[in-house]
Motif scaffolding. Structure first.
Motif, short mmCIF file in Angstrom:
data_model
loop_
_atom_site.label_atom_id
_atom_site.label_comp_id
_atom_site.label_asym_id
_atom_site.label_seq_id
_atom_site.Cartn_x
_atom_site.Cartn_y
_atom_site.Cartn_z
N LYS A 8 18.89 114.73 27.00
CA LYS A 8 19.60 113.20 27.28
C LYS A 8 19.74 113.13 28.59
CE LYS A 8 19.65 111.12 22.67
NZ LYS A 8 20.70 110.37 21.75
N LEU A 11 17.20 113.66 31.19
CA LEU A 11 16.20 112.49 31.03
C LEU A 11 16.62 111.34 31.75
CD1 LEU A 11 14.47 112.76 27.31
CD2 LEU A 11 13.10 112.64 29.65
N THR A 12 17.97 110.87 31.53
CA THR A 12 18.48 109.77 32.27
C THR A 12 18.55 110.16 33.86
OG1 THR A 12 20.10 109.47 30.26
CG2 THR A 12 20.47 108.39 32.41
N ARG A 15 15.06 109.69 35.13
CA ARG A 15 14.57 108.37 35.28
C ARG A 15 15.19 107.43 36.28
NH1 ARG A 15 15.42 108.51 29.05
NH2 ARG A 15 13.49 108.78 28.20
N GLN A 253 9.60 114.19 32.99
CA GLN A 253 9.95 113.37 31.76
C GLN A 253 9.28 113.37 30.70
OE1 GLN A 253 10.91 108.93 32.22
NE2 GLN A 253 10.45 109.38 34.34
N LEU A 256 10.26 117.08 29.45
CA LEU A 256 11.70 116.91 28.91
C LEU A 256 11.66 115.94 27.55
CD1 LEU A 256 13.96 116.20 31.85
CD2 LEU A 256 13.83 118.32 30.59
N THR A 257 10.89 115.12 27.28
CA THR A 257 10.72 114.33 26.13
C THR A 257 10.00 115.28 24.99
OG1 THR A 257 10.44 112.33 27.51
CG2 THR A 257 9.87 112.22 25.20
N TYR A 260 12.45 117.69 23.97
CA TYR A 260 13.59 116.75 23.15
C TYR A 260 13.20 116.45 21.47
CZ TYR A 260 17.02 113.20 21.61
OH TYR A 260 17.89 112.25 20.98
#
Length: 283
Positions: A8, A11-12, A15, A253, A256-257, A260
């Motif tokens: 997380k 990802l943050t 972004r 992203q 990673l998504t 996750y």
């Protein structure tokens, strides 16, 4: 596999970085449009100044002009135009390498460098930097800088401190095509098969005086156009680099998504298995 908390956080971070990249892309695109507009307006003036020089340089009565007569080359000056910042792909490196390759080993080079990237590059290579200009391409108006560069160049040449002068800059052909170039500025080459002394043109005060004024006009137009060409190339290169970086951020992203979601799905499956196993034991 990294924990969900770590994923997380990554990802943050990606972004946030992507938002900055997109903002830089938009800024570069806006600056590019402004530079292209100014370049389009400046090119016709430079072309006309060049035409004046081409008409007068082959006259016999200016053959001994200091701006036309070749000398034995003992020292060479380079005006090198680079940027102040990175994040623009190979824009600065390509130009610096082109200029360095043009310099002969053992030649007494004297450099006037525009841009922090060029200053750092040639300082690391032990070159003699006589003059430096930083922050020039970052400003919207640099006519005063052009005048100072022109005075520096002409003073070096007229005083005999240097025997030839080159300008290294990047030519803007299109948003995708930027060409590093090293062009000779002084002395101006004559067309030896076209010497003439036509009677249909009169110059006041005299031809040599007119040529000296025309050369200054030509040099100023050359430098000004070269700065605009280089600035346009820098912004185009930065825009393309930011576009590539934004695409890479999107790919990161996505990866990673996916990791996750796979981890979360595995955790849910494990919890369900534990609940089912507990119920079976209880029964």
């Amino acid at each position: 596999m990294p924990s969900k908390k770590v994923l997380k956080r990554r990802l943050t971070s990606v972004r946030s970085t992507q938002k900055i990249i997109k903002a830089m892309n938009m800024v570069a695109a806006a600056k590019l449009q402004k530079d292209k507009s100014r370049l389009t307006a400046a090119r016709p003036f430079f072309i006309e100044a060049q035409k004046i020089i081409n008409v007068i340089k082959n006259r016999e009565d200016v053959a001994e002009s200091i701006f036309l007569k070749p000398r034995e080359v003992r020292s060479t000056a380079y005006l090198i135009i680079t940027g102040d910042r990175g994040l623009c792909g190979g824009y600065n490196a390509n130009l610096c390498e082109k200029a360095l390759a043009h310099m002969n080993d053992g030649k007494n080079e004297k450099l006037i460098v525009v841009g922090l990237k060029g200053i750092d590059y040639f300082r690391r290579h032990g070159k003699n930097i006589l003059g430096r200009y930083d922050g020039v391409l970052e400003t919207a108006f640099y006519e005063e800088d052009v005048k100072r560069m022109m005075r520096d160049i002409i003073n070096l040449y007229v005083s005999g401190e240097v025997d030839e002068i080159y300008v290294a800059y990047t030519q803007f052909e299109s948003v995708l095509n930027h060409v590093p170039s090293v062009e000779k500025l002084l002395p101006i080459s004559r067309d030896r098969d076209a010497f003439s002394n036509p009677d249909d043109m009169r110059y006041e005060q005299d031809t040599d005086f007119f040529l000296s004024r025309a050369v200054r006009l030509y040099i100023g137009a050359f430098i000004y156009t070269a700065l605009l060409e280089s600035s346009s190339c820098e912004q185009a290169a930065r825009m393309l680099s930011m576009d590539t970086a934004a695409n890479n951020a999107s790919e990161i992203q996505t990866k990673l998504t996916r990791v996750y979601n796979r981890g979360r799905q595995a955790a849910i499956t494990r919890e369900i298995s534990e609940v089912v196993a507990a119920q079976q034991i209880g029964s």
